[in-house]
Design an enzyme around this catalytic site. Structure first.
Site, PDB file in Angstrom:
ATOM      1  CG  HIS A   8      55.647  -5.729  55.905  1.00 26.12           C
ATOM      2  ND1 HIS A   8      54.496  -4.984  55.753  1.00 26.12           N
ATOM      3  CD2 HIS A   8      56.650  -4.832  56.038  1.00 26.12           C
ATOM      4  CE1 HIS A   8      54.772  -3.698  55.794  1.00 26.12           C
ATOM      5  NE2 HIS A   8      56.085  -3.573  55.970  1.00 26.12           N
ATOM      6  CB  ALA A  13      51.900   1.749  59.712  1.00 26.28           C
ATOM      7  CG  ASN A  14      51.946  -0.610  54.769  1.00 25.17           C
ATOM      8  OD1 ASN A  14      52.143  -1.819  54.751  1.00 25.17           O
ATOM      9  ND2 ASN A  14      52.945   0.259  54.843  1.00 25.17           N
ATOM     10  N   GLY A  21      58.555   2.900  60.649  1.00 28.73           N
ATOM     11  CA  GLY A  21      59.910   2.637  61.116  1.00 28.73           C
ATOM     12  C   GLY A  21      59.965   1.393  61.985  1.00 28.73           C
ATOM     13  NE  ARG A  59      56.173  -2.842  59.460  1.00 29.27           N
ATOM     14  CZ  ARG A  59      56.815  -2.227  60.424  1.00 29.27           C
ATOM     15  NH1 ARG A  59      56.543  -2.507  61.692  1.00 29.27           N
ATOM     16  NH2 ARG A  59      57.747  -1.305  60.153  1.00 29.27           N
ATOM     17  CD  GLU A  86      60.817   0.659  56.375  1.00 31.90           C
ATOM     18  OE1 GLU A  86      61.981   0.627  55.916  1.00 31.90           O
ATOM     19  OE2 GLU A  86      59.802   0.644  55.651  1.00 31.90           O
ATOM     20  NE  ARG A  87      65.384   6.627  55.958  1.00 33.84           N
ATOM     21  CZ  ARG A  87      65.111   7.589  55.076  1.00 33.84           C
ATOM     22  NH1 ARG A  87      64.455   7.288  53.968  1.00 33.84           N
ATOM     23  NH2 ARG A  87      65.477   8.824  55.302  1.00 33.84           N
ATOM     24  NE  ARG A 114      60.089   5.524  48.251  1.00 27.05           N
ATOM     25  CZ  ARG A 114      59.360   5.044  47.244  1.00 27.05           C
ATOM     26  NH1 ARG A 114      59.798   5.160  46.015  1.00 27.05           N
ATOM     27  NH2 ARG A 114      58.210   4.455  47.475  1.00 27.05           N
ATOM     28  CG  HIS A 176      60.311  -3.856  57.240  1.00 26.39           C
ATOM     29  ND1 HIS A 176      59.127  -3.739  57.936  1.00 26.39           N
ATOM     30  CD2 HIS A 176      61.058  -4.771  57.919  1.00 26.39           C
ATOM     31  CE1 HIS A 176      59.155  -4.544  58.982  1.00 26.39           C
ATOM     32  NE2 HIS A 176      60.321  -5.175  58.999  1.00 26.39           N
TER      33      HIS A 176
END
Length: 222
Positions: A8, A13-14, A21, A59, A86-87, A114, A176
């Site tokens: 996206h 939030a980014n 999440g 998103r 997203e995770r 990660r 995501h």
């Protein structure tokens, strides 16, 4: 057989640097423009999209719809699925990443972000809205490692995306950072200890071309 993966566009939030999440945050204006530009690149590459898969989060949905509009493919079927979400970052959702680094240390935060098998602190309760009412709540996590995210993404890959690719369709998958990182790790057979090196930038189309055995013939960023 062609697959287009796209993360996206930039989200709120980014921009604010917190763990999102399954929070349903919107695109920024920059994210909207990124999505439109991605669609124009796909059109310029003469790719005819036949269907699109999106997460349940706006998103992803908005990005996919903007891409399809610019690629002159707004009419194709769109499929929304939680398996591309997203995770789930558990109790970290909504927390600022910089503040968490100060509290828990850079090494631990990097593992949460990660590490393939690192599970974040679990949420005590999921406060989901009605979009998940039709799902078995036992399937919906309260926190996930990247491995757990990969398992649900690969279920979608095997059950729905692969048959469409084998039928000759060009498939757009708009996900995501982590749901796509999990799929890329699988497709490119990247060792789990190298997963943290997989970079999935916002709104950059990644085109895979496969042979008849679903082996990668070419991978390019548009």
């Amino acid at each position: 057989m062609k697959l287009i993966l796209i993360r996206h566009g930039e989200s709120e939030a980014n921009f604010a640097n917190y763990w999102t999440g399954w929070l349903d945050v919107d695109l920024t204006e920059k994210g909207v423009q990124q999505a439109r530009e991605a669609g124009r690149r796909i059109k310029k590459a003469n790719l005819a999209i036949d269907c699109a898969y999106e997460s349940m989060l706006k998103r992803s949905i908005k990005t996919a719809q903007l891409v399809l509009e610019e690629a002159e493919a707004s009419f194709v079927p769109e499929f929304k699925t939680w398996r591309l979400n997203e995770r789930h970052y558990g109790a970290l959702v909504g927390k600022n990443k910089t503040e968490m680094t100060q509290q828990f240390g850079k090494e631990q935060v990097q593992k949460w972000r990660r590490g393939f098998d690192e599970v974040p602190p679990l949420a005590k309760e999921n406060y989901f809205d009605r979009r998940y009412d039709g799902f078995d709540r036992r399937l919906l996590p309260k926190g996930e490692s990247l491995r757990m995210t990969s398992e649900r993404v690969l279920t979608l890959w095997q059950d729905q995306i692969v048959p469409r690719l084998k039928s000759g369709q060009t498939v757009l998958v708009c996900g995501h950072g982590n749901s796509l990182r999990a799929l890329i790790q699988y497709l490119e057979q990247i060792p789990v200890d190298k997963v943290d090196e997989i970079d999935v930038p916002n709104a950059t189309p990644i085109l895979y071309t496969f042979d008849s055995l679903l082996r990668i013939e070419r991978r390019i960023e548009l």
